[in-house]
Motif scaffolding. Structure first.
Motif, PDB file in Angstrom:
ATOM      1  N   PRO A  34       0.801  -6.001 -12.382  1.00 18.28           N
ATOM      2  CA  PRO A  34       1.431  -7.312 -12.274  1.00 18.28           C
ATOM      3  C   PRO A  34       1.501  -7.738 -10.815  1.00 18.28           C
ATOM      4  O   PRO A  34       1.369  -6.922  -9.913  1.00 18.28           O
ATOM      5  N   PRO A  35       1.704  -9.023 -10.565  1.00 17.22           N
ATOM      6  CA  PRO A  35       1.764  -9.470  -9.166  1.00 17.22           C
ATOM      7  C   PRO A  35       2.945  -8.840  -8.433  1.00 17.22           C
ATOM      8  O   PRO A  35       3.991  -8.572  -9.023  1.00 17.22           O
ATOM      9  N   LEU A  36       2.751  -8.626  -7.150  1.00 19.20           N
ATOM     10  CA  LEU A  36       3.767  -7.994  -6.317  1.00 19.20           C
ATOM     11  C   LEU A  36       4.859  -8.999  -5.995  1.00 19.20           C
ATOM     12  O   LEU A  36       4.586 -10.089  -5.498  1.00 19.20           O
ATOM     13  N   LYS A  37       6.102  -8.648  -6.306  1.00 19.36           N
ATOM     14  CA  LYS A  37       7.259  -9.492  -5.998  1.00 19.36           C
ATOM     15  C   LYS A  37       8.260  -8.644  -5.226  1.00 19.36           C
ATOM     16  O   LYS A  37       9.239  -8.160  -5.780  1.00 19.36           O
ATOM     17  N   SER A  38       8.003  -8.474  -3.938  1.00 19.61           N
ATOM     18  CA  SER A  38       8.899  -7.653  -3.134  1.00 19.61           C
ATOM     19  C   SER A  38       9.839  -8.499  -2.298  1.00 19.61           C
ATOM     20  O   SER A  38      10.779  -7.973  -1.721  1.00 19.61           O
ATOM     21  N   LEU A  40       9.475  -9.830   0.610  1.00 24.56           N
ATOM     22  CA  LEU A  40       9.499  -9.342   1.981  1.00 24.56           C
ATOM     23  C   LEU A  40       9.792 -10.468   2.972  1.00 24.56           C
ATOM     24  O   LEU A  40      10.586 -10.287   3.896  1.00 24.56           O
ATOM     25  N   LEU A  41       9.173 -11.626   2.786  1.00 22.43           N
ATOM     26  CA  LEU A  41       9.408 -12.736   3.716  1.00 22.43           C
ATOM     27  C   LEU A  41      10.857 -13.212   3.667  1.00 22.43           C
ATOM     28  O   LEU A  41      11.458 -13.519   4.696  1.00 22.43           O
ATOM     29  N   ARG A  66       7.511  -2.574  -2.211  1.00 21.18           N
ATOM     30  CA  ARG A  66       6.084  -2.593  -1.877  1.00 21.18           C
ATOM     31  C   ARG A  66       5.482  -1.193  -1.979  1.00 21.18           C
ATOM     32  O   ARG A  66       4.377  -1.014  -2.469  1.00 21.18           O
ATOM     33  N   SER A  67       6.221  -0.197  -1.522  1.00 12.99           N
ATOM     34  CA  SER A  67       5.737   1.171  -1.584  1.00 12.99           C
ATOM     35  C   SER A  67       5.561   1.623  -3.037  1.00 12.99           C
ATOM     36  O   SER A  67       4.553   2.256  -3.381  1.00 12.99           O
ATOM     37  N   TYR A  74       4.978   0.238 -11.270  1.00 11.41           N
ATOM     38  CA  TYR A  74       5.207  -1.194 -11.360  1.00 11.41           C
ATOM     39  C   TYR A  74       6.619  -1.525 -11.831  1.00 11.41           C
ATOM     40  O   TYR A  74       7.208  -2.499 -11.376  1.00 11.41           O
ATOM     41  N   ASP A  75       7.178  -0.718 -12.730  1.00  8.81           N
ATOM     42  CA  ASP A  75       8.541  -0.975 -13.187  1.00  8.81           C
ATOM     43  C   ASP A  75       9.551  -0.759 -12.063  1.00  8.81           C
ATOM     44  O   ASP A  75      10.471  -1.555 -11.884  1.00  8.81           O
ATOM     45  N   GLY A  76       9.378   0.311 -11.309  1.00  8.46           N
ATOM     46  CA  GLY A  76      10.258   0.560 -10.174  1.00  8.46           C
ATOM     47  C   GLY A  76      10.116  -0.505  -9.111  1.00  8.46           C
ATOM     48  O   GLY A  76      11.098  -0.919  -8.486  1.00  8.46           O
ATOM     49  N   SER A  77       8.896  -0.983  -8.915  1.00 16.99           N
ATOM     50  CA  SER A  77       8.663  -2.039  -7.939  1.00 16.99           C
ATOM     51  C   SER A  77       9.367  -3.321  -8.353  1.00 16.99           C
ATOM     52  O   SER A  77       9.975  -4.006  -7.520  1.00 16.99           O
ATOM     53  N   LEU A  78       9.300  -3.649  -9.631  1.00 16.11           N
ATOM     54  CA  LEU A  78       9.970  -4.852 -10.123  1.00 16.11           C
ATOM     55  C   LEU A  78      11.487  -4.737  -9.972  1.00 16.11           C
ATOM     56  O   LEU A  78      12.156  -5.676  -9.536  1.00 16.11           O
TER      57      LEU A  78
END
Length: 112
Positions: A34-38, A40-41, A66-67, A74-78
């Protein structure tokens, strides 16, 4: 002299033929995640707010998101991305409150 004497035919070892055979078979490419939604900006923007402990936490959550994404989680990133968003919004609200309090205290006349 004959060419066969100077350059004898090379016999390929079984290992080399296995390597050649394995490289010819194509493995299916992994599906993109899935697209990255971190955020960061947004987290970097909140570092300009005067709520320093909170905005640094938002930045850490964003970097962890991001890491996790690049490691395939992907679940942890979300989950970490959502946490970064919530903490960044809280940092902006706290920063605006601090700025408002400082402005009120600075521009209010002091009567003795």
């Amino acid at each position: 002299m004959a060419l066969g004497v100077l350059n004898p035919p090379m016999k390929s070892s079984p290992r080399e033929s296995e390597c050649l055979d394995s490289s010819s078979t194509e493995e299916p490419e992994p599906e993109p995640g899935p697209p990255l939604k971190s955020y960061l900006l947004l987290s970097m923007f909140t570092c300009l707010c005067p709520a320093y402990p909170v905005n640094i936490v938002a930045l850490v959550f964003s970097l962890m998101s991001r890491s996790s994404y690049y490691n395939g989680d992907y679940d942890g990133s979300l989950r970490l991305g959502k946490n970064a968003l919530y903490v960044a919004i809280a940092s902006i609200i706290i920063g605006l409150l601090i700025i408002a309090i400082i402005c009120v205290l600075h521009f209010t006349p002091m009567y003795h």
